[in-house]
Design a protein around this motif. Structure first.
Motif, short mmCIF file in Angstrom:
data_model
loop_
_atom_site.label_atom_id
_atom_site.label_comp_id
_atom_site.label_asym_id
_atom_site.label_seq_id
_atom_site.Cartn_x
_atom_site.Cartn_y
_atom_site.Cartn_z
N GLY A 166 -7.95 8.83 -0.18
CA GLY A 166 -7.36 7.84 -1.08
C GLY A 166 -7.77 8.07 -2.52
O GLY A 166 -6.94 8.04 -3.44
N HIS A 167 -9.06 8.33 -2.74
CA HIS A 167 -9.52 8.63 -4.10
C HIS A 167 -8.82 9.87 -4.65
O HIS A 167 -8.40 9.90 -5.81
CB HIS A 167 -11.03 8.84 -4.11
N GLY A 168 -8.71 10.90 -3.82
CA GLY A 168 -8.06 12.12 -4.27
C GLY A 168 -6.58 11.94 -4.56
O GLY A 168 -5.97 12.78 -5.22
N LEU A 169 -6.01 10.83 -4.08
CA LEU A 169 -4.60 10.50 -4.34
C LEU A 169 -4.47 9.44 -5.43
O LEU A 169 -3.45 8.75 -5.51
CB LEU A 169 -3.94 10.02 -3.05
N ASN A 170 -5.50 9.28 -6.25
CA ASN A 170 -5.51 8.42 -7.44
C ASN A 170 -5.91 6.97 -7.17
O ASN A 170 -5.82 6.14 -8.08
CB ASN A 170 -4.14 8.40 -8.15
N LEU A 171 -6.38 6.63 -5.98
CA LEU A 171 -6.68 5.24 -5.69
C LEU A 171 -8.11 4.88 -6.08
O LEU A 171 -9.06 5.51 -5.62
CB LEU A 171 -6.48 4.95 -4.20
N PRO A 172 -8.30 3.83 -6.90
CA PRO A 172 -9.64 3.33 -7.19
C PRO A 172 -10.08 2.36 -6.10
O PRO A 172 -9.31 1.97 -5.24
CB PRO A 172 -9.45 2.60 -8.53
N HIS A 173 -11.32 1.94 -6.15
CA HIS A 173 -11.78 0.90 -5.23
C HIS A 173 -11.06 -0.41 -5.51
O HIS A 173 -10.78 -0.74 -6.66
CB HIS A 173 -13.28 0.66 -5.40
N ASN A 174 -10.78 -1.17 -4.49
CA ASN A 174 -10.40 -2.57 -4.64
C ASN A 174 -10.50 -3.27 -3.31
O ASN A 174 -10.43 -2.66 -2.24
CB ASN A 174 -9.01 -2.73 -5.27
N HIS A 175 -10.69 -4.57 -3.38
CA HIS A 175 -11.02 -5.42 -2.23
C HIS A 175 -9.79 -6.21 -1.80
O HIS A 175 -8.88 -6.45 -2.60
CB HIS A 175 -12.14 -6.38 -2.65
N ALA A 176 -9.78 -6.66 -0.57
CA ALA A 176 -8.75 -7.59 -0.11
C ALA A 176 -8.84 -8.90 -0.88
O ALA A 176 -9.92 -9.33 -1.27
CB ALA A 176 -8.91 -7.86 1.39
N LYS A 177 -7.70 -9.55 -1.10
CA LYS A 177 -7.71 -10.90 -1.66
C LYS A 177 -8.35 -11.86 -0.66
O LYS A 177 -8.13 -11.75 0.55
CB LYS A 177 -6.30 -11.34 -2.02
#
Length: 477
Positions: free
Chosen positions: A213-224
């Motif tokens: 996911g990181h390698g596909l541009n995704l940063p960390h984020n949490h569920a609402k």
């Protein structure tokens, strides 16, 4: 993930032979075959028949990087083909929830039907490639670049690469396992297989998907807190590396799906935009606190010389330590008419809303997959967001918010006032503005002499460095 290296801290993992600490620290070539129809299932097939999968015009590069003293496992191509196809199907299913019918492209070897792996012999032994990104990441990427110079056609896209190393056999578990820009690193061993999910003793399977996911541009984020976690489980880019490995509910957030929707290796056919081409932009955002609805109403505008596809807003509590944005909760909205921004952030979706500091990152997600952002800061105090008349500004001794830092609420401060609060005369180099305030600094006492007005945070007040002798902090909303 914060910074280009996207270093994210993960957890202590147990595997059968010992302990392994994993962490995550973000020219056209020949085009592989594109399947004419999408598979109805991406499950592991029985026997030796490779599973069906989708190949796009541009696909994920998958490298098996083999140290001189640690050969790759003999079955890795068939075993990891099934695992990567499983990942492809998982991403597709999660993206469908938000209306995105797209697949992460996987390169195909026509003669075998397997995923195409680029096996690269390393220059050194396994001990030369420890976990430390400052040692290994650049070294490995340089060796891959040297290989690519003479094998360009083996690489499907120019940006995104999953880099696998055989698990170390010398008694150490110190090896790369993190995201690094648009590259990501993971470990391969015999348990990296679809039929090992769930795995009660290892988080490596979910760890690979998380780092991908990181390698596909995704940063960390949490569920609402209210609308997602109770029904969907754990966000992949939060602690999903653990839950996915254990077969527990794990999902992709809407902001992550929106980012993948514009990712280069999810496009088929390719759009006309040059992937990730930089843009010239401005972002101006206002946040109004509605005490009745307990929400932020977000308004504003932007300019961009590249088409903007989505507005992404990350509410990231600044808890200190190794938080690294794992607790950020994010929203997606469409750009409004006239390049305007409009969104509502209900506090009921936040986990922290008592006495915590926050960074709010407003991102423009470009149609070409790139993004630009602007960050704002505020704090909760006894459950009330400190913005406007309740807001403050923090004044720092050094550039980039270094040295001592002193927060001043809305008000007027003479030289004596500043000294009494811990700010020396002529000693301010950077200013971090809270929401809804602006600052006027004067080079004379009692608001006299030349002045500078700041309406946004400044990492270095170059023309007014070490000149402030009196200061006004003013509410603007």
């Amino acid at each position: 993930m914060k910074n280009k290296k996207q270093l994210c801290f993960a957890l202590l993992l147990m595997i059968s032979s010992g302990l392994l600490m994993t962490a995550c620290k973000k020219a056209p070539v020949s085009e592989p075959e594109t399947l004419s129809t999408k598979p109805t299932t991406l499950a592991l097939n029985s026997g030796t028949t490779p599973p069906s999968f989708v190949t796009n015009t541009k696909n994920l590069n998958i490298v098996m990087f083999v140290p001189t003293d640690n050969p790759a496992l003999s079955d890795y191509k068939t075993r990891l083909t099934s695992l990567l196809v499983h990942f492809q199907g998982w991403f597709h299913t999660e993206m469908l929830r938000y209306g995105y019918d797209k697949y992460m492209g996987l390169p195909k070897v026509d003669s075998t039907g397997l995923v195409r792996f680029i096996e690269i012999p390393a220059q050194f032994a396994q001990s030369a490639y420890p976990y430390d990104a400052s040692i290994s990441a650049t070294k490995i990427l340089n060796e891959i670049a040297a290989y690519k110079a003479t094998h360009a056609s083996a690489f499907s896209n120019s940006s995104h690469t999953l880099i696998l190393l055989p698990q170390r056999t010398d008694g150490s578990f110190d090896q790369p396992f993190y995201g690094y820009g648009k590259n990501c690193f993971a470990t391969d061993n015999s348990n990296m297989a679809v039929d090992k999910i769930p795995n009660a003793t290892s988080n490596l399977l979910g760890g690979m998907l998380h780092e991908l996911g990181h390698g596909l541009n995704l940063p960390h984020n949490h569920a609402k807190y209210a609308s997602e976690q109770p029904t969907l489980g754990t966000s992949l880019m939060g602690s999903g590396n653990v839950t996915f490995s254990k077969g527990q509910p794990t999902f992709l957030t809407e902001v992550d799906a929106a980012i993948l929707n514009r990712n280069e290796v999810f496009q088929n056919p390719l759009p006309t935009e040059i992937p990730y081409e930089s843009a010239t932009t401005t972002i101006n955002t206002q946040f109004a606190y509605n005490a009745t609805t307990q929400a932020f109403n977000v308004t504003g505008s932007f300019t961009s010389n590249k088409e903007v596809n989505d507005i992404l807003i990350y509410m990231d509590p600044d808890l200190g330590g190794s938080d690294a944005d794992y607790n950020a909760v994010a929203w997606r909205s469409n750009p409004s008419t006239g390049n305007t921004i409009s969104a509502t952030i209900p506090f009921s979706e936040l986990y922290y809303k008592n006495n915590e500091a926050y960074n709010i990152k407003v991102k423009l997600l470009l149609k070409n997959g790139g993004n630009v952002s602007k960050t704002y800061s505020f704090s909760f105090l006894n459950g009330v967001p400190q913005i406007g008349a309740n807001g403050s500004a923090k004044f720092h001794q050094n550039a980039s918010y270094g040295g001592y830092g002193v927060s001043l609420p809305v008000g007027q401060y003479t030289t004596a006032d500043l000294i009494s609060r811990g700010i020396s005369n002529n000693d301010v180099s950077s200013v971090n503005l809270g929401l809804g305030v602006k600052v006027i600094m004067y080079d004379g006492d009692n608001f006299t002499g030349s002045s500078i007005e700041l309406t946004s945070s400044s990492t270095y007040v170059s023309t007014f460095n070490d000149k402030a002798s009196s200061i006004k902090v003013i509410a603007v909303n």
